[in-house]
Design a protein around this motif. Structure first.
Motif, short mmCIF file in Angstrom:
data_model
loop_
_atom_site.label_atom_id
_atom_site.label_comp_id
_atom_site.label_asym_id
_atom_site.label_seq_id
_atom_site.Cartn_x
_atom_site.Cartn_y
_atom_site.Cartn_z
N TRP A 18 27.77 -77.26 41.55
CA TRP A 18 26.37 -76.93 41.28
C TRP A 18 25.73 -76.28 42.50
CZ3 TRP A 18 27.10 -76.99 36.57
CH2 TRP A 18 27.78 -78.03 35.93
N LYS A 19 26.03 -76.79 43.68
CA LYS A 19 25.50 -76.17 44.90
C LYS A 19 26.01 -74.74 45.01
CE LYS A 19 25.40 -76.58 49.94
NZ LYS A 19 25.86 -77.36 51.13
N GLN A 20 27.29 -74.53 44.72
CA GLN A 20 27.85 -73.19 44.79
C GLN A 20 27.20 -72.26 43.78
OE1 GLN A 20 32.06 -73.85 44.26
NE2 GLN A 20 32.43 -74.12 46.46
N ARG A 21 26.97 -72.77 42.57
CA ARG A 21 26.37 -71.91 41.55
C ARG A 21 24.92 -71.58 41.88
NH1 ARG A 21 29.01 -73.11 35.54
NH2 ARG A 21 31.10 -72.46 36.17
N PHE A 22 24.19 -72.52 42.45
CA PHE A 22 22.83 -72.20 42.89
C PHE A 22 22.87 -71.08 43.93
CE2 PHE A 22 21.65 -76.88 41.93
CZ PHE A 22 21.31 -76.56 40.64
N GLU A 23 23.80 -71.17 44.86
CA GLU A 23 23.92 -70.14 45.89
C GLU A 23 24.31 -68.80 45.28
OE1 GLU A 23 26.77 -71.63 48.67
OE2 GLU A 23 25.38 -73.07 49.57
N ASP A 24 25.25 -68.83 44.33
CA ASP A 24 25.67 -67.60 43.65
C ASP A 24 24.49 -66.94 42.95
OD1 ASP A 24 28.27 -68.08 44.44
OD2 ASP A 24 28.87 -68.98 42.53
N ILE A 25 23.72 -67.74 42.22
CA ILE A 25 22.58 -67.21 41.46
C ILE A 25 21.53 -66.62 42.40
CG2 ILE A 25 20.60 -67.90 40.06
CD1 ILE A 25 22.54 -69.83 38.59
N ASN A 26 21.22 -67.33 43.47
CA ASN A 26 20.24 -66.82 44.43
C ASN A 26 20.70 -65.50 45.05
OD1 ASN A 26 18.51 -68.98 44.03
ND2 ASN A 26 19.32 -70.17 45.75
N ASN A 27 21.98 -65.43 45.41
CA ASN A 27 22.51 -64.20 45.99
C ASN A 27 22.52 -63.06 44.96
OD1 ASN A 27 22.96 -65.36 48.51
ND2 ASN A 27 25.02 -66.03 47.98
N PHE A 28 22.84 -63.39 43.71
CA PHE A 28 22.85 -62.39 42.64
C PHE A 28 21.44 -61.83 42.44
CE2 PHE A 28 22.57 -61.63 37.92
CZ PHE A 28 23.40 -60.53 37.87
N GLU A 29 20.45 -62.69 42.41
CA GLU A 29 19.08 -62.24 42.19
C GLU A 29 18.55 -61.48 43.41
OE1 GLU A 29 17.85 -65.66 38.92
OE2 GLU A 29 17.12 -65.84 40.98
N LYS A 30 18.98 -61.86 44.60
CA LYS A 30 18.58 -61.10 45.78
C LYS A 30 19.19 -59.71 45.73
CE LYS A 30 18.00 -62.94 49.88
NZ LYS A 30 18.22 -63.55 51.22
N TYR A 31 20.44 -59.63 45.32
CA TYR A 31 21.11 -58.34 45.15
C TYR A 31 20.34 -57.45 44.16
CZ TYR A 31 24.55 -55.05 43.20
OH TYR A 31 25.18 -53.94 42.73
#
Length: 296
Positions: free
Chosen positions: A162-175
């Motif tokens: 879950w921590k990894q997916r939160f990070e993935d989503i945040n990075n995706f949206e920043k991109y």
């Protein structure tokens, strides 16, 4: 009422999940309507949608930005009707809605962001996600068996997922924001009592029967688990570049006005302009005028 006064009365800051703070849904009142009355809110919604349509026309012509609007909610919170009423006045050529259902076998053979990436709006357009990749930190968290079907390696499993997916989503949206795609995220916050009433209405009204199943009633038994999953998602993915807004959803007329007003405000903040034409293009327009006016 002008748009500045409308936004002030709606108090959008109270709906925003401040980045780097712990979200507590108990602090967001699903029954909130402010000082608005239903009939007045409907009139204001029409005006707001017209203003949105004007912004959308310039957005489409400028072809620089795109807007991605994400809706998440518990069942019967009013996602479909909100999308219908808020986007009703927007040019269909410049808007598309994607509803994310259970993943297909092809989608399960890719990473969980793949199908969302394919559905992103083009420059100049508004894309609406009815549910989204956030299901991967919501329903997948409430029902861990879903992860078993995702064919993940052992290293990608465990509580750290879950921590990894939160990070993935945040990075995706920043991109996305780095590339001109503005991300807006709405959680429609319906109370458990109101959800029950809407479920009963779907049973009582024949034209609504298709929208309800026994599975919906069973899923309601996981209400508290979903609330905890939503609080975790709101806490870890409300960012400066893509904040969450928790929209009161017990009164659909207010939900629609709040969402439309926030989208209108965001579009207005982009300082959109029609393309500036070069002098030679303007000259050719005058040539075209002469040709048209000289026709018999």
């Amino acid at each position: 009422m002008n748009f500045e006064s409308l936004l002030e009365a709606l108090n959008p800051d109270a709906m925003r999940v401040e980045p780097r703070t712990k979200a507590n849904l108990a602090t967001f009142d699903p029954d909130f309507t402010g000082d608005f009355e239903k009939q007045n809110a409907k009139k204001l919604l029409k005006k707001t949608v017209k203003q949105m349509a004007r912004h959308q026309d310039v957005l489409y012509a400028q072809n620089t930005y795109a807007l991605l609007v994400i809706f998440q909610a518990m069942d019967a919170a009013g996602k479909d009707s909100t999308i219908k009423h808020v986007m009703s006045g927007v040019n269909p050529q410049g808007c598309h809605v994607v509803s994310f259902k259970q993943p297909s076998s092809e989608e399960l053979d890719h990473d969980y962001l793949w199908r969302a990436s394919k559905a992103l709006p083009e420059r100049g357009k508004i894309g609406v996600f009815n549910r989204s990749y956030y299901e991967e930190v919501l329903i997948a968290r409430v029902h861990p068996a879903i992860l078993d079907r995702q064919q993940l390696p052992a290293s990608a499993r465990g509580e750290h997922i879950w921590k990894q997916r939160f990070e993935d989503i945040n990075n995706f949206e920043k991109y996305l924001t780095h590339n001109g795609i503005v991300v807006m995220k709405f959680f429609l916050n319906v109370s458990k009592e109101e959800q029950k009433e809407r479920f009963l209405s779907r049973i009582d009204r024949p034209e609504k029967n298709w929208k309800f199943s026994v599975a919906d009633a069973k899923e309601r038994g996981h209400w508290n688990d979903y609330r905890l999953a939503y609080e975790a998602a709101l806490t870890h993915t409300s960012t400066d570049w893509a904040p969450w807004h928790v929209i009161p959803a017990d009164h659909k007329w207010f939900t629609r006005l709040a969402v439309a007003s926030l989208i209108e405000q965001k579009l207005a903040s982009l300082d959109l302009t029609y393309p500036v034409l070069e002098d030679n293009h303007l000259e050719r327009l005058q040539e075209a005028r002469v040709m048209l006016e000289s026709e018999e």
